[in-house]
Design a protein around this motif. Structure first.
Motif, PDB file in Angstrom:
ATOM      1  N   PHE B 176       0.992  -1.107   0.021  1.00  0.00           N
ATOM      2  CA  PHE B 176       0.112   0.004   0.031  1.00  0.00           C
ATOM      3  C   PHE B 176       0.938   1.167  -0.136  1.00  0.00           C
ATOM      4  CE2 PHE B 176      -2.416   3.359   1.232  1.00  0.00           C
ATOM      5  CZ  PHE B 176      -4.055   2.951   0.884  1.00  0.00           C
ATOM      6  N   LEU B 251      -4.188  -2.187   7.803  1.00  0.00           N
ATOM      7  CA  LEU B 251      -3.696  -2.520   6.500  1.00  0.00           C
ATOM      8  C   LEU B 251      -2.760  -3.525   6.488  1.00  0.00           C
ATOM      9  CD1 LEU B 251      -3.037   1.210   4.840  1.00  0.00           C
ATOM     10  CD2 LEU B 251      -4.878  -0.303   4.236  1.00  0.00           C
ATOM     11  N   VAL B 254      -4.985  -6.396   5.623  1.00  0.00           N
ATOM     12  CA  VAL B 254      -5.804  -6.324   4.261  1.00  0.00           C
ATOM     13  C   VAL B 254      -4.434  -6.672   3.221  1.00  0.00           C
ATOM     14  CG1 VAL B 254      -6.785  -4.795   2.393  1.00  0.00           C
ATOM     15  CG2 VAL B 254      -7.094  -4.498   4.959  1.00  0.00           C
ATOM     16  N   MET B 255      -3.361  -6.241   3.178  1.00  0.00           N
ATOM     17  CA  MET B 255      -2.201  -6.437   2.451  1.00  0.00           C
ATOM     18  C   MET B 255      -1.909  -7.804   2.412  1.00  0.00           C
ATOM     19  SD  MET B 255      -1.831  -3.894   0.666  1.00  0.00           S
ATOM     20  CE  MET B 255      -3.517  -3.150   0.633  1.00  0.00           C
ATOM     21  N   ARG B 257      -3.567 -10.387   3.282  1.00  0.00           N
ATOM     22  CA  ARG B 257      -4.695 -11.188   2.524  1.00  0.00           C
ATOM     23  C   ARG B 257      -4.523 -11.116   1.016  1.00  0.00           C
ATOM     24  NH1 ARG B 257      -9.711  -9.271   3.452  1.00  0.00           N
ATOM     25  NH2 ARG B 257      -9.158  -7.886   5.093  1.00  0.00           N
ATOM     26  N   ARG B 258      -4.246  -9.827   0.632  1.00  0.00           N
ATOM     27  CA  ARG B 258      -4.114  -9.624  -0.897  1.00  0.00           C
ATOM     28  C   ARG B 258      -3.006 -10.389  -1.439  1.00  0.00           C
ATOM     29  NH1 ARG B 258      -7.372  -3.779  -1.736  1.00  0.00           N
ATOM     30  NH2 ARG B 258      -9.016  -4.762  -0.526  1.00  0.00           N
TER      31      ARG B 258
END
Lengths: 774, 264
Positions: B176, B251, B254-255, B257-258
């Motif tokens: 990110f 984040l 989130v990152m 998981r991405r």
């Protein structure tokens, strides 16, 4: 109309030069015997200067001189004037604190210039500047405009009793109160119009020179017009006759309003040049740009609208705080007041309007005009307010606009705020923009986004601005020996492509190839007057002037052609560069006439040079509709612009490619303000976002494809060319369109307010807060 | 910029010697941090020892099933290197996402990790792949290399020669970017390598770090869903005007998981 004339998207004459690195900006110019200036700047937002010791610095190698405010005062150098002496609601003029080129006794913002060090090399000047010992006694500072109006706030300018320098109002308060009393619905919003750092690609730069033989200054500097600057320097600051200062502006790499104004560095360097008898040059570093170029916007606004049961607008009430920074830059008080409040009617029929603006001083960099200058602020207020009104009443956001738009049959329409709109079809532009983006099919696209875990929103903004017809302009055109023409004009291109646009106008007049049409600007020795470039005025003011001067040149040349063809001038037609005896094939070229006038000079003939001008009759009102569709990733708060449609009415368009370039650039700046650009001062007045590491400028990959349609069949009715202006429009339409789309995306998730800049964290936090609240 | 003496040695030995000549001397790799800092007069080294003429410090080679990448190899070279793209595409992608083309053509692997900027990308890969940092004195385990903000296990005058990356079964990096600088505000490198699962985070905290709870969850089930609900405490995260500690902590999940999702 010629092949390269009005309406043609011809390529820019400037591009070859600029794209191959052959532009000639101020910093590219080298003059003999030049020396270099470096400024000692305040690290404090507010402090008393108790002593300045230059001894050590002055003895460093290469150092020629060090000057402080004391030197300027002794020489009688004046302060930088505020030129917008607005009168407030109490009948009092705006309070104008002194704005010296070098700080006198006190500094008022971080970056305030305290001393100028001049040396043989820039490195020597910088080394010595570090040895200038300034004793500061730090004082309490205030950077936040709300805090600055508190009763116990630190006083920014010691000569004033408070930080409120202007309390302004416009409109009819009684009518507005009555409108609200009978309203069925009231919409109310609070908004932040965030401060932006202009960040022109070319920093401010100058070379100041002085010729003791002639007792005359020469100043090379980036500007948006030489005369506004020259007049201040001569009349207000150095108190010298107009012929004792020559101002030259070479190529300029972006101004956006910021380069209109007089700046301390220009004053200090001119003074140093006169003292030393040598040219003194200065080019701002990017760090200096952040703390010394005027900044833009910075308003806090509360706006209310009264509506009847059908969603008709009955009245609006707007209250704004405007942060003007530590000093009043040239036009600072005009931007949030006259320039902004007079546009509060937007494109709508609003019977009652009242606006009040409090202009506030803070310990921050001065704020002045930035692309749009007051009109973007007004448009942002209106278009966010109309969206809220639609929600309150329960109407579609397109429908409520159409219902309240000034209709074509209402034109000319007086908004009651000194603005009379002459032409346009606002419903048509909105409908066209909504058709292109498929406004009606949005629900299906939103559902599709939702299935991918994304929040989708759509928003629009119908903007109008006032520009173009301001002041007067003059053009001089000479017929050159080779048959080409040279236009001398007082507008000042900053990269917009003026040469190309003027050449297209003159191509239509003379039938000459574009490369034979030359332009001279930015030198007070050759350009005798001029209002410069700003407020999207150049094409209108300069263009009409140029066309009129061209007509005069053709008339003069017709006389000569008549003699050469031995015919009465009345019988001679001019077309596509040829003078012809009507009804015959007897003709001569313009170039032959040109040669004759130059070769025959002294024998009753003289080279042809004609001057004409244009005085503004009325403002122009470019308008249009931006529609924007976005997707938000609720996991990260990231926003992606999925679709972006613009339909603009700029009246007559001279070059659609140049106009599109203006829209693209404007949208980029508007998008930057809406989503990225965040100017942050801490409580001590330190600028936290003082470099590109922390200040987010839009990049190419932030930009959507802008689908632009120019509606060209409604020329402006108040000027001969029918042009309305295009330079600022993109930056006006983009922020409200993007923010309206964003709020539309977030409302289903329970968010009720979002402000600029809507950074990913701001969006994520709004979503978090709303989910916590529910 | 202040004046300094400039050296451009041809060998590691000469470089170390030149660097030892003054206590205010510094190595210059790509200069992507050092030069701007000097230009802003925030650093004033007495001597600059430019490493760019030392030939055996650049390039990629395969060494016992690992990729050895010279410390002076530029980000652009790593991003476009066929071997890196074949063996560790996640590393090539990471290098290709650093800065801009100018930075990638000047900035180097060794310079990046020696500087240990909390928001640099490479630390996530060094930690996430369990790489080994080879210096003129010793080999340092990637797990021990990053000590704190701008602080590494390197001793005074110690010079990184190369970094040896094990070839993973699979690996991915999700970043990110800071909206202004485009440095990693949070970058997560996820890898299955040598029989273990690694999750390394850069940008979020003063120094790159591993997340053992995520590693355990992914060892159990290598899926993005396995990471749901694993919240990183905001305490100790970096916080600035672009991202609060709370946002960064969020984040990270989130990152991570991405990164895992990109492998399925």
């Amino acid at each position: 109309m010629g092949q390269f004339g009005i309406g043609q998207g011809v390529r820019r004459l400037e591009d070859q030069r600029f794209l191959t690195g052959e532009g000639r900006y101020t910093d590219d110019i080298v003059v003999p015997r030049q020396c270099h200036a470096f400024f000692v700047r305040s690290p404090f937002a507010s402090a008393a200067i108790t002593a300045i010791d230059i001894q050590d610095a002055a003895s460093q190698p290469g150092v020629l001189a060090i000057y402080t405010a004391e030197n300027l005062s002794q020489a009688g150098v004046g302060d930088i004037p505020c030129l917008a002496l607005m009168t407030g609601r109490d009948g009092q003029k705006v309070k104008t604190p002194p704005y010296p080129a070098l700080a006198r006794e006190r500094v008022h913002h971080v970056g305030d210039a305290v001393a100028i060090v001049v040396a043989e090399t820039i490195e020597q000047a910088q080394e010595a500047a570090e040895l200038v010992e300034v004793d500061y006694d730090p004082l309490p500072a205030v950077a936040d405009m709300k805090a600055a109006l508190e009763p116990d706030a630190p006083i920014v300018q010691e000569s004033l009793s408070s930080n409120l320098c202007l309390d302004w109002a416009q409109g009819n308060e009684t009518d507005v109160d009555a409108a609200f009393a009978k309203a069925d619905h009231i919409a109310r919003i609070e908004l932040v119009n965030n401060r932006v750092v202009v960040n022109s690609m070319e920093p401010r730069a100058l070379i100041a020179d002085y010729d003791p033989q002639e007792d005359k200054f020469t100043l090379h500097t980036g500007s948006q017009g030489i005369y506004r600057l020259k007049d201040q320097l001569c009349q207000n600051i150095f108190n010298i006759p107009a012929d004792k200062l020559r101002v030259i502006t070479p190529d300029v790499g972006g101004g956006f309003g910021m380069k209109i104004f007089a700046y301390p560095e220009q004053v200090a360097c001119l003074f140093a040049a006169r003292e030393l008898g040598r040219p003194v040059r200065w080019t701002g570093g990017r760090n200096e740009s952040f703390q010394s170029d005027t900044q833009g916007r910075d308003h806090l606004t509360t706006a209310e609208m009264a509506l009847d049961k059908d969603g008709h607008f009955l009245g609006i009430r707007v209250s704004t705080l405007a942060n003007l920074g530590a000093y009043l830059s040239n036009f600072a008080p005009y931007i949030p007041t006259g320039a902004s409040t007079q546009m509060y009617s937007g494109l709508y029929r609003i019977p009652a309007i009242h606006a009040e603006v409090k202009c506030v001083l803070t310990n921050t960099v001065p704020v002045d005009a930035y692309r749009g200058a007051g009109r973007p602020e007004a448009s942002y207020v209106m278009e966010r307010l109309v969206d809220e009104a639609a929600r309150v009443v329960g109407l579609d956001r397109g429908e409520i606009r159409v219902r309240n738009f000034i209709r074509p049959e209402d034109l000319p329409y007086d908004t009651g705020l000194n603005r009379v709109y002459d032409s346009g079809d606002y419903p048509r532009l909105l409908k066209e923009a909504c058709r292109q983006i498929d406004w009606d099919g949005f629900a299906a696209r939103r559902a599709d986004s939702r299935s991918r875990g994304l929040l989708r929103g759509i928003g629009l903004a119908s903007y109008v601005e006032a520009c173009g017809g301001m002041g007067e302009e003059e053009a001089r055109i000479s017929l050159d020996p080779d048959g080409g023409v040279t236009l001398v004009i007082g507008t000042m291109t900053n990269g917009q492509g003026h040469h190309t646009a003027y050449a297209q106008l003159l191509h239509d007049k003379f039938g000459l190839p574009l490369e034979k049409i030359r332009m001279v600007q930015g030198d007070s020795e050759t350009v005798h007057k001029g209002g410069g470039t700003g407020g999207s005025r150049s094409l209108l003011m300069g263009g009409v002037s140029a066309q009129r001067a061209a007509d005069r040149v053709i008339e003069k040349a017709r006389q000569v052609a008549g003699e050469m063809l031995e015919a009465a001038p009345d019988d001679i037609e001019f077309d596509e560069g040829h003078f012809r005896i009507a009804g015959t094939d007897l003709s001569i070229e313009l170039s032959e006439v040109a040669r004759r006038t130059h070769e025959g000079a002294g024998n009753g003939l003289s080279p042809i040079e004609e001057t004409d001008g244009y005085k503004a009759e009325a403002l122009t009102f470019p308008n249009g509709c931006h529609v924007c569709e976005i997707e938000v990733d609720p996991d990260t708060g990231c926003l992606r612009i999925v679709d972006y449609v613009v339909v603009d009415d700029f009246g007559t368009v001279v070059n659609p490619m140049l106009a599109a370039g203006q829209v693209h650039g404007g949208v980029a700046q508007g998008l930057g303000q809406a989503l990225l650009e965040h100017t942050v001062y801490d409580e001590e007045g330190q600028l936290i976002t003082a470099s590109f590491m922390d200040y987010a400028m839009p990049r190419a990959d932030d930009m959507p494809e802008v689908k632009l349609t120019l509606i060209e069949d409604m020329p402006c009715k108040t000027n001969p060319m029918g042009v309305k202006g295009a330079g600022e429009a993109g930056a006006i339409g983009a922020p409200p369109a993007i923010m309206n789309a964003l709020l539309d995306a977030l409302i289903p998730a329970g968010v009720t307010r979002i402000d600029m800049p809507a950074t990913p964290e701001q969006i994520w936090r709004a979503l978090q807060d709303s989910s916590t609240a529910s | 910029m202040y004046n300094f003496d400039y050296h451009r040695p041809n060998s590691v030995d000469d470089a170390v010697r030149a660097r030892g000549g003054s206590e205010d001397a510094t190595f210059l790799a790509g200069g992507m941090t050092l030069l701007p800092t000097m230009k802003q007069r925030l650093a004033s080294p007495s001597d600059i020892v430019d490493l760019s003429a030392i030939q055996d410090m650049t390039g990629v080679c395969e060494d016992d099933g690992r990729l050895a990448i010279g410390a002076m190899t530029t980000h652009a070279s790593v991003a476009s290197d066929p071997l890196v793209n074949q063996k560790i595409p996640a590393l090539a992608k990471l290098a290709g996402g650093i800065g801009d083309p100018q930075v990638r053509n000047r900035g180097t692997l060794g310079g990046s990790i020696a500087n240990a900027d909390p928001s640099a990308d490479y630390p996530a890969a060094v930690l996430g792949l369990g790489a080994t940092v080879k210096t003129n004195k010793r080999e340092i385990s990637g797990d021990d290399f990053f000590v704190d903000m701008f602080e590494t296990a390197l001793e005074e005058g110690e010079l990184i020669l190369s970094v040896n990356f094990p070839v993973p079964d699979k690996a991915a990096y999700a970043k990110f970017p800071n909206p202004a600088s485009r440095y990693a505000m949070v970058g997560v490198f996820v890898a299955q390598v040598g029989g273990e699962t690694r999750v390394a985070v850069t940008g979020a905290a003063p120094s790159a770090f591993r997340v053992s709870e995520m590693e355990a969850a992914l060892s159990n089930s290598f899926s993005a869903d396995a990471l749901r609900g694993i919240n990183i405490p905001a305490d100790g995260m970096n916080s600035d005007l672009h991202g609060s500690a709370e946002y960064r902590a969020h984040l990270v999940n989130v990152m991570a998981r991405r990164a895992v999702e990109s492998l399925s």
